[in-house]
Design a protein around this motif. Structure first.
Motif, PDB file in Angstrom:
ATOM      1  N   GLU A 183       0.780  -1.153   0.188  1.00  0.00           N
ATOM      2  CA  GLU A 183      -0.258  -0.175   0.413  1.00  0.00           C
ATOM      3  C   GLU A 183       0.579   1.290   0.043  1.00  0.00           C
ATOM      4  OE1 GLU A 183      -1.938   3.690   1.535  1.00  0.00           O
ATOM      5  OE2 GLU A 183      -0.529   2.121   2.054  1.00  0.00           O
ATOM      6  N   ARG A 184       1.354   1.165   0.354  1.00  0.00           N
ATOM      7  CA  ARG A 184       2.812   2.519   0.649  1.00  0.00           C
ATOM      8  C   ARG A 184       3.603   2.972   0.188  1.00  0.00           C
ATOM      9  NH1 ARG A 184       2.083   6.207   4.695  1.00  0.00           N
ATOM     10  NH2 ARG A 184       0.307   5.872   3.479  1.00  0.00           N
ATOM     11  N   LEU A 227       5.419  11.378   8.905  1.00  0.00           N
ATOM     12  CA  LEU A 227       5.315  11.241  10.128  1.00  0.00           C
ATOM     13  C   LEU A 227       4.514  10.420  10.159  1.00  0.00           C
ATOM     14  CD1 LEU A 227       4.476  14.792  12.100  1.00  0.00           C
ATOM     15  CD2 LEU A 227       6.664  13.053  12.306  1.00  0.00           C
ATOM     16  N   THR A 228       3.477   9.865   8.785  1.00  0.00           N
ATOM     17  CA  THR A 228       2.961   9.212   8.521  1.00  0.00           C
ATOM     18  C   THR A 228       3.676   7.726   8.465  1.00  0.00           C
ATOM     19  OG1 THR A 228       1.466  10.864   8.135  1.00  0.00           O
ATOM     20  CG2 THR A 228       0.747   8.211   7.898  1.00  0.00           C
ATOM     21  N   THR A 229       4.445   7.765   8.301  1.00  0.00           N
ATOM     22  CA  THR A 229       5.587   6.848   7.744  1.00  0.00           C
ATOM     23  C   THR A 229       6.357   6.369   8.437  1.00  0.00           C
ATOM     24  OG1 THR A 229       6.293   7.453   4.784  1.00  0.00           O
ATOM     25  CG2 THR A 229       7.459   5.977   6.393  1.00  0.00           C
ATOM     26  N   ALA A 230       6.640   7.139   9.366  1.00  0.00           N
ATOM     27  CA  ALA A 230       7.430   6.614  10.407  1.00  0.00           C
ATOM     28  C   ALA A 230       6.143   5.933  11.459  1.00  0.00           C
ATOM     29  CB  ALA A 230       7.949   8.474  11.179  1.00  0.00           C
ATOM     30  N   VAL A 282      -4.654  -6.771  12.953  1.00  0.00           N
ATOM     31  CA  VAL A 282      -3.910  -5.257  12.789  1.00  0.00           C
ATOM     32  C   VAL A 282      -4.229  -4.875  11.359  1.00  0.00           C
ATOM     33  CG1 VAL A 282      -2.537  -3.969  13.824  1.00  0.00           C
ATOM     34  CG2 VAL A 282      -3.314  -5.497  15.440  1.00  0.00           C
ATOM     35  N   THR A 283      -3.247  -6.063  10.871  1.00  0.00           N
ATOM     36  CA  THR A 283      -3.034  -5.118   9.227  1.00  0.00           C
ATOM     37  C   THR A 283      -4.326  -5.121   8.788  1.00  0.00           C
ATOM     38  OG1 THR A 283      -1.282  -7.535   9.246  1.00  0.00           O
ATOM     39  CG2 THR A 283      -2.059  -6.528   7.129  1.00  0.00           C
ATOM     40  N   PRO A 284      -5.071  -5.465   8.618  1.00  0.00           N
ATOM     41  CA  PRO A 284      -6.401  -5.047   7.006  1.00  0.00           C
ATOM     42  C   PRO A 284      -6.939  -3.457   7.778  1.00  0.00           C
ATOM     43  CG  PRO A 284      -7.010  -6.552   8.922  1.00  0.00           C
ATOM     44  CD  PRO A 284      -5.554  -6.879   9.114  1.00  0.00           C
ATOM     45  N   LEU A 285      -6.670  -3.168   9.919  1.00  0.00           N
ATOM     46  CA  LEU A 285      -6.728  -2.486  10.644  1.00  0.00           C
ATOM     47  C   LEU A 285      -6.154  -0.580   9.513  1.00  0.00           C
ATOM     48  CD1 LEU A 285      -8.682  -0.788  12.672  1.00  0.00           C
ATOM     49  CD2 LEU A 285      -7.123  -1.558  14.265  1.00  0.00           C
ATOM     50  N   ILE A 286      -4.789  -1.278  10.155  1.00  0.00           N
ATOM     51  CA  ILE A 286      -3.458   0.007   9.657  1.00  0.00           C
ATOM     52  C   ILE A 286      -4.444   0.131   7.804  1.00  0.00           C
ATOM     53  CG2 ILE A 286      -1.420  -0.076   8.809  1.00  0.00           C
ATOM     54  CD1 ILE A 286      -0.685  -2.295  10.917  1.00  0.00           C
ATOM     55  N   LEU A 287      -4.297  -0.784   6.989  1.00  0.00           N
ATOM     56  CA  LEU A 287      -5.313  -0.229   5.629  1.00  0.00           C
ATOM     57  C   LEU A 287      -5.921   0.090   5.905  1.00  0.00           C
ATOM     58  CD1 LEU A 287      -4.100  -4.068   3.903  1.00  0.00           C
ATOM     59  CD2 LEU A 287      -3.077  -2.011   3.780  1.00  0.00           C
ATOM     60  N   GLY A 288      -6.869   0.313   6.471  1.00  0.00           N
ATOM     61  CA  GLY A 288      -8.132   1.553   5.833  1.00  0.00           C
ATOM     62  C   GLY A 288      -7.682   2.007   6.703  1.00  0.00           C
ATOM     63  N   LEU A 289      -7.098   2.269   7.873  1.00  0.00           N
ATOM     64  CA  LEU A 289      -6.803   3.518   8.619  1.00  0.00           C
ATOM     65  C   LEU A 289      -6.554   4.355   7.260  1.00  0.00           C
ATOM     66  CD1 LEU A 289      -5.914   2.465  12.356  1.00  0.00           C
ATOM     67  CD2 LEU A 289      -7.585   4.209  10.941  1.00  0.00           C
ATOM     68  N   LEU A 290      -4.835   3.759   6.767  1.00  0.00           N
ATOM     69  CA  LEU A 290      -4.399   4.866   6.233  1.00  0.00           C
ATOM     70  C   LEU A 290      -5.299   5.252   4.603  1.00  0.00           C
ATOM     71  CD1 LEU A 290      -1.109   2.107   5.902  1.00  0.00           C
ATOM     72  CD2 LEU A 290      -0.958   4.874   6.929  1.00  0.00           C
ATOM     73  N   GLU A 326      -8.623  13.248   5.516  1.00  0.00           N
ATOM     74  CA  GLU A 326      -8.303  14.193   5.935  1.00  0.00           C
ATOM     75  C   GLU A 326      -7.573  14.885   4.292  1.00  0.00           C
ATOM     76  OE1 GLU A 326      -4.056  14.526   8.143  1.00  0.00           O
ATOM     77  OE2 GLU A 326      -4.131  12.711   6.930  1.00  0.00           O
ATOM     78  N   TYR A 327      -7.637  14.310   2.959  1.00  0.00           N
ATOM     79  CA  TYR A 327      -7.506  14.900   2.211  1.00  0.00           C
ATOM     80  C   TYR A 327      -8.641  15.700   1.816  1.00  0.00           C
ATOM     81  CZ  TYR A 327      -6.560  16.668  -2.178  1.00  0.00           C
ATOM     82  OH  TYR A 327      -6.524  17.064  -4.016  1.00  0.00           O
ATOM     83  N   ARG A 328      -9.987  15.071   2.231  1.00  0.00           N
ATOM     84  CA  ARG A 328     -11.030  15.985   1.109  1.00  0.00           C
ATOM     85  C   ARG A 328     -11.452  17.365   2.639  1.00  0.00           C
ATOM     86  NH1 ARG A 328     -14.488  14.102  -1.408  1.00  0.00           N
ATOM     87  NH2 ARG A 328     -14.361  11.950  -3.256  1.00  0.00           N
TER      88      ARG A 328
END
Length: 218
Positions: free
Chosen positions: A24-25, A90-93, A117-125, A132-134
Motif C-alpha cells: 500500500e505504501r 511522520l505517517t511513514t514513521a 491489525v494488518t487490515p485495520l492499518i490498511l483501512g486507516l491509511l 483527511e484530504y477532503r
C-alpha cells in the motif's frame, strides 16, 4: 527440526503481513515501501523469536526484545524529512512503528493479532487518508508567495499565525533570490477566511511583498 520450521513460519508470516502494508505504501509512492516494511516486520519477528528462545536458557525472555522499539525509532527517524519549511514522513514513521508491532506479535506466536491489525492499518491509511484530504481541501485553493529579507523571523511568524487561524498550509517551501527570500504555500479556504488570512499577513513584520492567486478547481 519441527520447532525450527515452526519458528521460521512465524518469521515468514510476519514478512507477508509487512509486505501487505508495504505494498500500500509503495502504491502511494511513499519513502518506506514494500521491501522496507517487509524487512521491518520480518526483523521484529526474528528478534522476538530469538529473544524468546534465548530467554528459555537465560530466564530473560525480554532482554533482546526490549531493544526492538528503540531500533525502530531510529529507523523511523530517518523517514522524517524536512522539506522546505515543513516536516514530512511522520505517517511513514508511525506505520513502521505499527508494522514492527505486528512482527513482534507474530514472532511471539500471536498470529491473530497480526492478521487482525494488518487490515485495520490498511483501512486507516486508505480511508482516513482520503477523509483527511477532503477535510483539508474544502474551499478555494489560494497560492501565496511572500518576499522577505528575514527568512527565519518571517517563517516563524507565518507558522504561528497559521496555527492561530487553524489553517493548514500545503507545499510550504522557500527559495533565495539574491538577498531576498520567497516563501510559497497553498491554502484551501472560503473567501471570507482568505480575506482574514491576507489581512493578518499584511500585519506581519518582515514581509516585504505578498502575492496571492487563486488556483483552478479540479
Amino acid at each position: 527440526m519441527h520447532l525450527a520450521l515452526f519458528l521460521m513460519l512465524r518469521v515468514a508470516s510476519a514478512a507477508a503481513l509487512g509486505g501487505v502494508v508495504g505494498l500500500e505504501r509503495t502504491l502511494r509512492h511513499k519513502v518506506a515501501g514494500l521491501r522496507t516494511n517487509m524487512l521491518i516486520c520480518m526483523g521484529s519477528a526474528l528478534f522476538t523469536v530469538i529473544s524468546l528462545e534465548v530467554g528459555r536458557e537465560t530466564h530473560e525472555p525480554t532482554r533482546i526484545m526490549a531493544q526492538i522499539i528503540p531500533g525502530i525509532g531510529f529507523i523511523g527517524g530517518g523517514a522524517i524529512l524536512r522539506s522546505g519549511l515543513t516536516v514530512t514522513g511522520l505517517t511513514t514513521a508511525a506505520t513502521m512503528f505499527v508494522v514492527a508491532g505486528i512482527g513482534m506479535a507474530v514472532g511471539a506466536g500471536h498470529y491473530w493479532i497480526g492478521v487482525g491489525v494488518t487490515p485495520l492499518i490498511l483501512g486507516l491509511l486508505y480511508f482516513l487518508g482520503k477523509l483527511e484530504y477532503r477535510l483539508t481541501t474544502i474551499g478555494q485553493a489560494y497560492h501565496y508567495t511572500l518576499s522577505t529579507s528575514r527568512l527565519m523571523e518571517a517563517s516563524a511568524a507565518i507558522n504561528r499565525m497559521l496555527d492561530e487561524l487553524g489553517v493548514r498550509a500545503d507545499g510550504l517551501s522557500s527559495e533565495r533570490k539574491g538577498t531576498e527570500h520567497s516563501i510559497h504555500f497553498t491554502v484551501h479556504l472560503d473567501s471570507a477566511r482568505n480575506r482574514e488570512l491576507m489581512r493578518r499577513l499584511l500585519e506581519l513584520d518582515g514581509i516585504d511583498d505578498i502575492h496571492a492567486s487563486e488556483e483552478p478547481q479540479g
